[in-house]
Write a protein that holds these residues in place. Structure first.
Motif, PDB file in Angstrom:
ATOM      1  N   CYS A  51       1.912  -1.962  -4.030  1.00 29.76           N
ATOM      2  CA  CYS A  51       1.941  -3.601  -3.847  1.00 29.76           C
ATOM      3  C   CYS A  51       0.931  -4.287  -3.339  1.00 29.76           C
ATOM      4  O   CYS A  51       0.186  -5.367  -3.641  1.00 29.76           O
ATOM      5  N   ARG A  52       0.455  -3.578  -2.052  1.00 23.74           N
ATOM      6  CA  ARG A  52      -0.689  -4.039  -1.334  1.00 23.74           C
ATOM      7  C   ARG A  52      -2.069  -4.132  -2.266  1.00 23.74           C
ATOM      8  O   ARG A  52      -2.773  -5.179  -2.263  1.00 23.74           O
ATOM      9  N   GLU A  53      -2.125  -3.070  -3.032  1.00 29.44           N
ATOM     10  CA  GLU A  53      -3.274  -3.188  -3.880  1.00 29.44           C
ATOM     11  C   GLU A  53      -3.155  -4.153  -4.896  1.00 29.44           C
ATOM     12  O   GLU A  53      -4.352  -4.908  -5.387  1.00 29.44           O
ATOM     13  N   LEU A  54      -1.961  -4.652  -5.359  1.00 33.12           N
ATOM     14  CA  LEU A  54      -1.722  -5.592  -6.392  1.00 33.12           C
ATOM     15  C   LEU A  54      -1.560  -7.026  -5.891  1.00 33.12           C
ATOM     16  O   LEU A  54      -1.112  -8.176  -6.656  1.00 33.12           O
ATOM     17  N   SER A  55      -1.796  -7.079  -4.549  1.00 36.66           N
ATOM     18  CA  SER A  55      -1.281  -8.388  -3.870  1.00 36.66           C
ATOM     19  C   SER A  55       0.017  -8.877  -4.034  1.00 36.66           C
ATOM     20  O   SER A  55       0.196 -10.114  -4.403  1.00 36.66           O
ATOM     21  N   ILE A  56       1.159  -8.046  -4.271  1.00 36.94           N
ATOM     22  CA  ILE A  56       2.416  -8.357  -4.653  1.00 36.94           C
ATOM     23  C   ILE A  56       3.262  -8.229  -3.268  1.00 36.94           C
ATOM     24  O   ILE A  56       3.360  -6.972  -2.869  1.00 36.94           O
ATOM     25  N   PRO A  57       3.909  -9.165  -2.676  1.00 38.26           N
ATOM     26  CA  PRO A  57       4.872  -9.105  -1.679  1.00 38.26           C
ATOM     27  C   PRO A  57       5.900  -7.828  -1.813  1.00 38.26           C
ATOM     28  O   PRO A  57       6.277  -8.131  -2.891  1.00 38.26           O
ATOM     29  N   ALA A  58       6.204  -7.100  -0.904  1.00 41.90           N
ATOM     30  CA  ALA A  58       7.012  -6.105  -1.361  1.00 41.90           C
ATOM     31  C   ALA A  58       8.204  -5.899  -0.229  1.00 41.90           C
ATOM     32  O   ALA A  58       7.971  -6.256   1.010  1.00 41.90           O
ATOM     33  N   TYR A  59       9.475  -5.985  -0.561  1.00 42.44           N
ATOM     34  CA  TYR A  59      10.871  -6.162   0.164  1.00 42.44           C
ATOM     35  C   TYR A  59      11.662  -4.913  -0.159  1.00 42.44           C
ATOM     36  O   TYR A  59      11.441  -4.250  -1.089  1.00 42.44           O
ATOM     37  N   SER A  60      12.133  -4.748   0.966  1.00 44.97           N
ATOM     38  CA  SER A  60      13.262  -3.545   1.074  1.00 44.97           C
ATOM     39  C   SER A  60      14.277  -4.251   1.124  1.00 44.97           C
ATOM     40  O   SER A  60      14.989  -4.925   1.704  1.00 44.97           O
ATOM     41  N   PHE A  61      15.300  -3.499   0.207  1.00 44.03           N
ATOM     42  CA  PHE A  61      16.747  -3.911   0.348  1.00 44.03           C
ATOM     43  C   PHE A  61      17.693  -2.749   0.885  1.00 44.03           C
ATOM     44  O   PHE A  61      17.449  -1.457   0.195  1.00 44.03           O
ATOM     45  N   VAL A  62      18.240  -2.794   1.946  1.00 42.28           N
ATOM     46  CA  VAL A  62      18.758  -1.907   2.660  1.00 42.28           C
ATOM     47  C   VAL A  62      20.196  -1.530   2.187  1.00 42.28           C
ATOM     48  O   VAL A  62      21.080  -2.270   2.218  1.00 42.28           O
ATOM     49  N   THR A  63      20.474  -0.367   1.433  1.00 47.53           N
ATOM     50  CA  THR A  63      21.796  -0.007   1.005  1.00 47.53           C
ATOM     51  C   THR A  63      22.949   0.539   1.782  1.00 47.53           C
ATOM     52  O   THR A  63      24.087   0.899   1.565  1.00 47.53           O
ATOM     53  N   THR A  64      22.475   0.594   3.157  1.00 46.78           N
ATOM     54  CA  THR A  64      23.446   1.319   4.111  1.00 46.78           C
ATOM     55  C   THR A  64      23.546  -0.002   5.379  1.00 46.78           C
ATOM     56  O   THR A  64      23.063  -0.920   5.094  1.00 46.78           O
TER      57      THR A  64
END
Ligand code: UPG
Length: 473
Positions: free
Chosen positions: A126-139
């Motif tokens: 995502c950094r390479e493509l300049s796309i913001p990346a989010y984590s969804f916490v399943t716990t």
């Protein structure tokens, strides 16, 4: 133009289900287009099971939710039979993510990518493509907090965490007992430990974190994450968006159990299910069965072939089922419980059972999806943790949240006896002692409904992030 985001769960139904439900919510309630990226493999595994196929069937998909299959991973090439479950999931996921850059470009560079906690290699892409990346916490948030602190423990504790004499004091949170620690965190010299450390040490690189939880459910760990100096220094912006739970799907196979439930009095049936792959040892299954019988309560039991303790000390049994419970349940059990209990081989629609008014209690392995489904339907729990972070969840649910009871187990005891099982079942289903648990779970159910409603805290959190994506479209 509707903003377009991509969502990528790693392998396993426990990840796939909440990320799929969250995607549906983004489409139906927040007007986004979602590409749902699916890791595919050459051979069958937990995430390509029949249940998975049912979840992703076209009738279950809103029109702006598009499935995109990543190029198939040759499982035989990258894994071997010695690998434990987390290593296997992480190895396949890593291999699959090699194609992520080209897939994201092919689908037109979405405005954001949402991954779960075991796909952190996606952050680099995502950094390479300049796309913001989010984590969804399943716990739970409590486990997220422990895991962030685990990076610190790895740096400062000599030897294995399993050998620590005292519970671990996670800043601002309840202490974690050593016996509750997940296997992956116990012993340094294991592949699972290395994978766990690899991913948790990268969570801080996300542009934002979605918690599948809500303010009233996890007040203490949420406060710690937001206010404690240790967490403030390592945590990206957080958004509570839960409970994101499985919605009732079309499930013909559940019809016969539903008709049986229809005939039972309100709150009178105990539901027993141990997640997408959990099961019991042979010896435990015998005590479990007779404990249910001894409790004299009605029940629906999703039963899987027992397994001996696996190499990682866990009980997991996917794709290894004969579908003939009479082969492994104790002799005479089915006859003795006829009319009182129903045995379901392998799988049924859990949400359909939990939401039925006759269901009054749930024996659960405390996987986070099951936990949220139980609370969202106001059903009190008996905690029967098996593996992963489930023992930590069980303690929090029983001792902090107050929605579960744990059977008493003496140190070193491998099997819980039938008398103890009958005791906790009666307590949750009918005893005065269970009043407080039943009251508390109903109270939390109300707060969950409120959090999800328009202007509720979870709904508003999602709106805030979606607003951030909109100007980018
Ligand atoms: O007969 C069944 C059994 C399960 N389910 C569904 O399967 C899901 C199970 O999810 P979960 O309760 O989270 O259990 P696991 O599949 O074991 O989940 C893994 O992933 C979770 C989320 O990361 C972790 O909390 C667990 O410890 C880990 O084992 C739930 O949506 C259930 O409704 C059914 O519909 N029918």
């Amino acid at each position: 133009m509707k903003p377009h985001v991509a969502v990528l769960p790693s392998l396993g139904l426990g990840h796939l289900i909440p990320l799929f439900e969250f995607s549906k919510r983004l489409v139906l309630h927040h007007g986004l287009q979602v590409s749902f990226l699916i890791i595919t493999t050459t051979t069958d595994d937990p995430s390509s099971s029949a249940a998975n196929a049912q979840l992703l069937q076209p009738s279950n998909l809103p029109s702006d939710l598009h499935l995109v299959h990543l190029p198939s991973v040759d499982v035989d090439k990258v894994t071997n039979s010695e690998m434990q479950i987390l290593t296997r999931i992480c190895t396949i996921t890593e291999e699959s993510l090699r194609s992520l850059k080209s897939v994201l470009m092919d689908i037109g560079s979405p405005k954001a990518l949402i991954v779960d906690l075991l796909s952190t290699q996606a952050f680099d892409v995502c950094r390479e493509l300049s796309i913001p990346a989010y984590s969804f916490v399943t716990t739970p948030v409590s486990f997220f907090a422990f895991s962030l602190y685990f990076v610190e423990l790895d740096r400062t504790v000599e030897g294995d965490l399993a050998d620590l004499p005292e519970p671990i004091q996670v800043p601002g949170c309840s202490p974690v007992r050593i016996e509750d620690l997940l296997d992956q965190a116990r012993i340094r010299n294991s592949d699972e430990y290395k994978w766990f450390l690899f991913h948790v040490s990268r969570w801080r690189l996300a542009d934002g974190i979605f918690f599948n939880s809500w303010e009233d459910l996890e007040t203490i760990p949420l406060k710690a994450i937001r206010e404690n100096p240790f967490f403030k220094s390592v945590t990206p912006p957080v958004y509570t968006v839960g409970p994101v739970t499985k919605q009732e799907e079309q499930d013909e196979s559940a019809a016969e159990y539903m008709s049986w439930l229809d005939e039972q009095p309100p709150n009178s049936v105990l539901f027993v299910a141990l997640g997408s792959g959990g099961t019991l040892s042979g010896e435990q299954m015998i005590e479990f069965a007779w404990g249910l019988e001894l409790s004299r309560q009605r029940f629906i039991w999703v039963v899987r072939k027992p397994t001996e303790v696996s190499s990682s000390g866990t009980f997991f049994n996917v794709g290894n089922d004969t579908n003939s419970p009479e082969e492994y349940l104790p002799e005479g059990f089915l006859e003795k419980t006829q009319g009182v209990g129903v045995v379901v081989p392998s799988w049924t629609s859990q949400v359909a059972v939990l939401r039925h008014p006759s269901t009054g209690g749930f024996i659960s392995h405390c996987g986070w999806n099951s936990t949220l489904e139980s609370i969202a339907h106001g059903v009190p729990m008996i905690a029967w943790p098996l593996y992963a972070e489930q023992k930590m969840n069980a303690t929090v649910l029983a001792e902090d949240t107050g929605v579960a009871v744990k059977p008493e187990v003496k140190a070193g005891q491998m099997v819980v006896g039938r008398v103890e099982i009958a005791r906790v079942v009666r307590m949750v289903m009918e005893g005065d002692e269970g009043d407080e648990i039943r009251r508390r779970v109903r109270e939390l159910k109300e707060t969950a409904t409120k959090a999800l409603g328009v202007s509720g805290s979870s709904y508003e959190s999602v709106c805030r992030v979606v607003e951030e994506w909109k100007p980018l479209s």
